[in-house]
Design an enzyme around this catalytic site. Structure first.
Site, short mmCIF file in Angstrom:
data_model
loop_
_atom_site.label_atom_id
_atom_site.label_comp_id
_atom_site.label_asym_id
_atom_site.label_seq_id
_atom_site.Cartn_x
_atom_site.Cartn_y
_atom_site.Cartn_z
N ASP A 38 0.86 -1.18 0.00
CA ASP A 38 0.00 0.00 0.00
C ASP A 38 0.90 1.23 0.00
OD1 ASP A 38 -3.24 0.41 0.92
OD2 ASP A 38 -1.94 2.17 1.01
N ASP A 76 4.12 2.31 -3.50
CA ASP A 76 3.14 2.96 -4.37
C ASP A 76 3.08 2.20 -5.68
OD1 ASP A 76 1.81 4.79 -6.18
OD2 ASP A 76 2.34 6.43 -4.82
N VAL A 77 1.87 1.83 -6.13
CA VAL A 77 1.74 1.05 -7.36
C VAL A 77 2.22 1.82 -8.59
CG1 VAL A 77 -0.11 -0.45 -6.54
CG2 VAL A 77 -0.69 1.73 -7.63
N ASN A 103 -5.92 -4.09 -6.58
CA ASN A 103 -7.04 -3.43 -5.91
C ASN A 103 -6.82 -1.94 -5.67
OD1 ASN A 103 -9.43 -3.30 -3.91
ND2 ASN A 103 -7.67 -2.67 -2.68
N SER A 156 -15.25 -1.46 -11.32
CA SER A 156 -16.36 -0.77 -10.67
C SER A 156 -17.55 -0.86 -11.61
CB SER A 156 -15.97 0.70 -10.44
OG SER A 156 -17.10 1.50 -10.13
N TYR A 169 -12.39 8.82 -13.26
CA TYR A 169 -12.50 7.51 -12.60
C TYR A 169 -13.13 6.50 -13.55
CZ TYR A 169 -13.86 4.15 -8.94
OH TYR A 169 -14.03 3.03 -8.18
N VAL A 202 -19.15 0.78 -1.81
CA VAL A 202 -18.52 -0.08 -0.81
C VAL A 202 -18.04 0.80 0.34
CG1 VAL A 202 -16.78 -1.83 -0.36
CG2 VAL A 202 -17.74 -1.62 -2.66
N ASP A 203 -18.25 0.34 1.54
CA ASP A 203 -17.87 1.08 2.74
C ASP A 203 -16.37 0.92 3.00
OD1 ASP A 203 -17.84 2.47 5.10
OD2 ASP A 203 -18.88 0.93 6.27
#
Length: 269
Positions: A38, A76-77, A103, A156, A169, A202-203
Site C-alpha cells: 500500500d 506505491d503502485v 485493488n 467498478s 475515474y 462499498v464502505d
C-alpha cells in the site's frame, strides 16, 4: 474441510484498509500467505484521508490473527521498480505466487469539463497504470512457475457504465476492464485467468466529499443512474473479498475475461 488456498500465495495491492485489507484477511483465512503493499500516503487530488502505515500494520495484525503469514511493504503502485522488488521479495520468502489482486485505487469528483489536469493524471496513474504495473510484475512469476494462476482487477460499475461526476475515474475503470479482457486472451494458454470485479458503493473510507454539492445540484435529475435493484445502498468490503477469493479459487477455474458485478443490481437498472 480443506481451505481453498492452503500452501498458496496471494499478492494484494491497496491492502492497508477497505477491500484490500478484507481480501488479504480472507486469503489468510483460506490458508494463503499474503504479499501486501500500500502507498500509505495522501494523494493530492482526493478529499479523503489516505491510508497510513498504522493501517497497514493493522492489516498485518489481522492476517496473522487469522493464522496467516504476510510480507507487507509501503509501496506505491505507480513505482514499478519498487512494486516489482516487493513482489519478488515476497515470492522468494514464500516460494510461489498463485493469486494477484490489483485493488489499489483512488477517486475524486467534478463535472467532466472541470476535472483538473492533476486529478486526471493522478487517477489514471493510480487506477490504470498501477494495475498495469501489478500485472506486468506478476505475470512473469506465474508463467515461470508453470502452474497457472488467477488475477483479479478491481474495476467498478463505473467500468461498465458512465457515472456522473467521475469521468476520470470512469475512464480508468473502463480501461482496467479492457486490459483484463486482453490479458485473459493472451494468458489463457498458460492457464492464467484474468477477471474484473465491479462493485457499486462499498464502505471503504473513500468518502468523496466534493460529490455532495454535485448531488445537491444535479442529483434529482440523475438519481436513476445510482439506483440499485436490491434495497441495499452499500456493500461491506468483506462481501467484495468473498467474491474475489472465490474468483481466484479452483471453483472458478473456467472463468476468465469476465466482468463480475457485486453491485446490488445497479447494472441491472
Amino acid at each position: 474441510m480443506a481451505r481453498r488456498f492452503e500452501g498458496k500465495v496471494a499478492f494484494v495491492t491497496g491492502a492497508a484498509r477497505g477491500q484490500g485489507r478484507a481480501e488479504a484477511v480472507r486469503f489468510a483465512e483460506e490458508g494463503a500467505a499474503v504479499i501486501a503493499i500500500d502507498a500509505c500516503a495522501e494523494f493530492a487530488s482526493t478529499s479523503y484521508p489516505g491510508a497510513t502505515e498504522a493501517d497497514l500494520a493493522e492489516t498485518v495484525r489481522l492476517v496473522e490473527a487469522a493464522g496467516g503469514k504476510i510480507a507487507a511493504s509501503k509501496v506505491d503502485v505507480r513505482d514499478f521498480d519498487a512494486l516489482s522488488a516487493a513482489l519478488a521479495a515476497g515470492v522468494e520468502q514464500f516460494g510461489r505466487l498463485d493469486a494477484v489482486v490489483a485493488n489499489a485505487g483512488i477517486c475524486s469528483a467534478a463535472m467532466s469539463w472541470e476535472i483538473t489536469a492533476e486529478q486526471w493524471r493522478e487517477t489514471i496513474d493510480v487506477n490504470l497504470t498501477g494495475v498495469f504495473h501489478t500485472a506486468k510484475a506478476a505475470v512473469p512469476h506465474l508463467i515461470a512457475q508453470g502452474e497457472g494462476g488467477a488475477m483479479v482487477f478491481t474495476s467498478s460499475v463505473a467500468g461498465i457504465k458512465g457515472i456522473p461526476f467521475t469521468a476520470h475515474y470512469v475512464a480508468s475503470k473502463h480501461a482496467v476492464t479492457g486490459l483484463a479482457k486482453t490479458m485473459a486472451n493472451e494468458l489463457g494458454s498458460y492457464r492464467i485467468r484474468v477477471n474484473t470485479v465491479h462493485p457499486a458503493g462499498v464502505d471503504t473510507g473513500m468518502q468523496v466529499t466534493e460529490m455532495g454539492p454535485l448531488f445537491e445540484e444535479y442529483g434529482a435529475t440523475l438519481a436513476p443512474i445510482f439506483m440499485n435493484a436490491l434495497p441495499s445502498y452499500i456493500c461491506q468490503p468483506e462481501e467484495i473479498a468473498a467474491a474475489v477469493v472465490w474468483l481466484c479459487s479452483d471453483e472458478a477455474s473456467q472463468i476468465t475475461g469476465a466482468q463480475i458485478p457485486i453491485d446490488m443490481g445497479n447494472l441491472n437498472r
